[in-house]
Structures are given as C-alpha cells and as structure tokens.
Design an enzyme around this catalytic site. Structure first.
Site, PDB file in Angstrom:
ATOM      1  N   CYS A 104      41.010  41.631  35.174  1.00  0.00           N
ATOM      2  CA  CYS A 104      40.421  41.655  33.846  1.00  0.00           C
ATOM      3  C   CYS A 104      40.353  40.233  33.313  1.00  0.00           C
ATOM      4  O   CYS A 104      41.317  39.469  33.467  1.00  0.00           O
ATOM      5  CB  CYS A 104      41.277  42.534  32.929  1.00  0.00           C
ATOM      6  SG  CYS A 104      40.675  42.644  31.239  1.00  0.00           S
ATOM      7  N   HIS A 146      36.526  50.933  33.401  1.00  0.00           N
ATOM      8  CA  HIS A 146      37.306  49.813  32.868  1.00  0.00           C
ATOM      9  C   HIS A 146      36.753  49.362  31.517  1.00  0.00           C
ATOM     10  O   HIS A 146      37.495  49.179  30.552  1.00  0.00           O
ATOM     11  CB  HIS A 146      37.270  48.671  33.893  1.00  0.00           C
ATOM     12  CG  HIS A 146      37.981  47.430  33.499  1.00  0.00           C
ATOM     13  ND1 HIS A 146      39.152  47.034  34.105  1.00  0.00           N
ATOM     14  CD2 HIS A 146      37.693  46.472  32.585  1.00  0.00           C
ATOM     15  CE1 HIS A 146      39.556  45.882  33.571  1.00  0.00           C
ATOM     16  NE2 HIS A 146      38.681  45.521  32.647  1.00  0.00           N
ATOM     17  N   GLU A 147      35.432  49.187  31.433  1.00  0.00           N
ATOM     18  CA  GLU A 147      34.824  48.703  30.190  1.00  0.00           C
ATOM     19  C   GLU A 147      34.905  49.763  29.088  1.00  0.00           C
ATOM     20  O   GLU A 147      35.148  49.432  27.927  1.00  0.00           O
ATOM     21  CB  GLU A 147      33.381  48.250  30.422  1.00  0.00           C
ATOM     22  CG  GLU A 147      33.227  47.111  31.418  1.00  0.00           C
ATOM     23  CD  GLU A 147      34.122  45.910  31.162  1.00  0.00           C
ATOM     24  OE1 GLU A 147      34.449  45.610  29.991  1.00  0.00           O
ATOM     25  OE2 GLU A 147      34.521  45.258  32.147  1.00  0.00           O
ATOM     26  N   HIS A 150      38.297  49.590  27.591  1.00  0.00           N
ATOM     27  CA  HIS A 150      38.442  48.473  26.640  1.00  0.00           C
ATOM     28  C   HIS A 150      38.036  48.900  25.232  1.00  0.00           C
ATOM     29  O   HIS A 150      38.723  48.582  24.258  1.00  0.00           O
ATOM     30  CB  HIS A 150      37.583  47.278  27.047  1.00  0.00           C
ATOM     31  CG  HIS A 150      38.288  46.297  27.912  1.00  0.00           C
ATOM     32  ND1 HIS A 150      39.447  45.655  27.529  1.00  0.00           N
ATOM     33  CD2 HIS A 150      37.995  45.824  29.140  1.00  0.00           C
ATOM     34  CE1 HIS A 150      39.834  44.841  28.491  1.00  0.00           C
ATOM     35  NE2 HIS A 150      38.973  44.933  29.481  1.00  0.00           N
TER      36      HIS A 150
END
Length: 183
Positions: A104, A146-147, A150
């Site tokens: 990341c 993953h995004e 976030h």
C-alpha cells in the site's frame, strides 16, 4: 478527462497520507458534486499514483475523504486495466480466496500475505456521472477490493492475521514514517 489524453498528465502530485493519519480510518463521504473539482481530483490521483509507482490510489490517501479511487493495474493474464470509480460499491467478491503479497502506498516499503477473493465487481460512476461497472480477476480483483476497503476506513494490514500480522506490526513500528499506534 479529454479523449485520448493520458490519465494524470494534467494532474499534480499530492503528498500521500501515511498509516496513522486519521483520514485513513474514517469512512469517506459520497461525492455529490460531479464538477471540475472532481475531475481535478481524479487527475491528481492518477498523477500521484504514477509518481509513487502504485497500481491503485484512493482519495483519502491524499487527504480527501471522498469516495473516489483510480487504478492502472494488470490482471493475472497481464491485461492492463485503467480507470477510476466515483462512489464505488463492491457488489461482488467471490471465487477462490487467495493469500498473496499486498502492499500500500500509505504503508511504503511494506507488504504482507493478505487474503482476498480472486473475483470482484465494483459499480459506481465516472467523474462525469456516467454509470460504470468494473469486473476484476486475480491481481486486479485484489486491487479493487483494496481500494474499496480504503474508502470504508480499512487498510490491508487490518486483514492480515497471525504471525504475518505480528511481523507487519513490527515492521510498521520500525518504519521511518511510522507514527505511534499506527497499526
């Protein structure tokens, strides 16, 4: 974005927010203004992602608590996927769960084996308000998950378990950019 232009070519590289910054831990707000400010943010996200040599970047990683992310990521067949999603919703995450190396830009220089599904579908909008549906497999599916994490205030370190988590926690505490209690 103008047709045929390279994403980020007109953007500015912004400083990255690092683990320990509160903006990474709070759910981001829905985008309601699809005007020029959003187009600039998308351009800046691409410019910043490319400068940092990443494959994806969420708006809160540059300090903007808005539900936007960009990507330029290959899948496992080396097909390149480039785009952005505004107000994304992860509508499918299924298939086989694979543990693979994940890093990341907000935890620079570190990575850990993280479990993710090998298929993901994200729905949302473009910066101009058009609906978009993005399908990802393999590494690109990992990027999409993953995004989206976030934007919900989650970092990949939260998904790491057991000895991998203990090792990652030690690495974060020793990192030059680390803040106390970051993980």
């Amino acid at each position: 974005m103008r047709h045929g232009s390279i994403p980020g070519a007109h953007g500015h590289v912004r400083p990255l927010t690092l683990l320990g910054d509160p903006v990474l831990r709070e759910p981001c707000r829905e985008v309601t203004d699809f005007g020029p400010g959003l187009a600039r943010l998308v351009e800046d996200l691409f410019a910043t992602m490319y400068a940092a040599q990443g494959v994806g970047l969420a708006a809160n990683q540059v300090g903007e608590a808005l539900r936007v992310f960009v990507y330029d990521c290959p899948d496992d067949e080396d097909v390149r996927h480039v785009g952005h999603v505004v107000n994304p919703r992860l509508v499918e995450a299924d298939g086989i769960v694979l543990r693979g190396p994940e890093g990341c830009l907000s935890l620079p220089g570190l990575e850990a084996g993280t479990e993710r599904y090998d298929h993901a579908v994200v729905e949302g909008y473009t910066a101009t308000g058009d609906r978009v549906r993005v399908h990802g497999t393999g590494f690109f599916a990992r990027c999409l998950q993953h995004e989206c994490d976030h934007l919900d205030g989650t970092v990949y370190a939260d998904r790491v378990q057991g000895w991998r988590r203990r090792r990652l926690t030690r690495q974060v505490s020793r990192a030059s950019w680390s803040r106390p209690g970051a993980v």
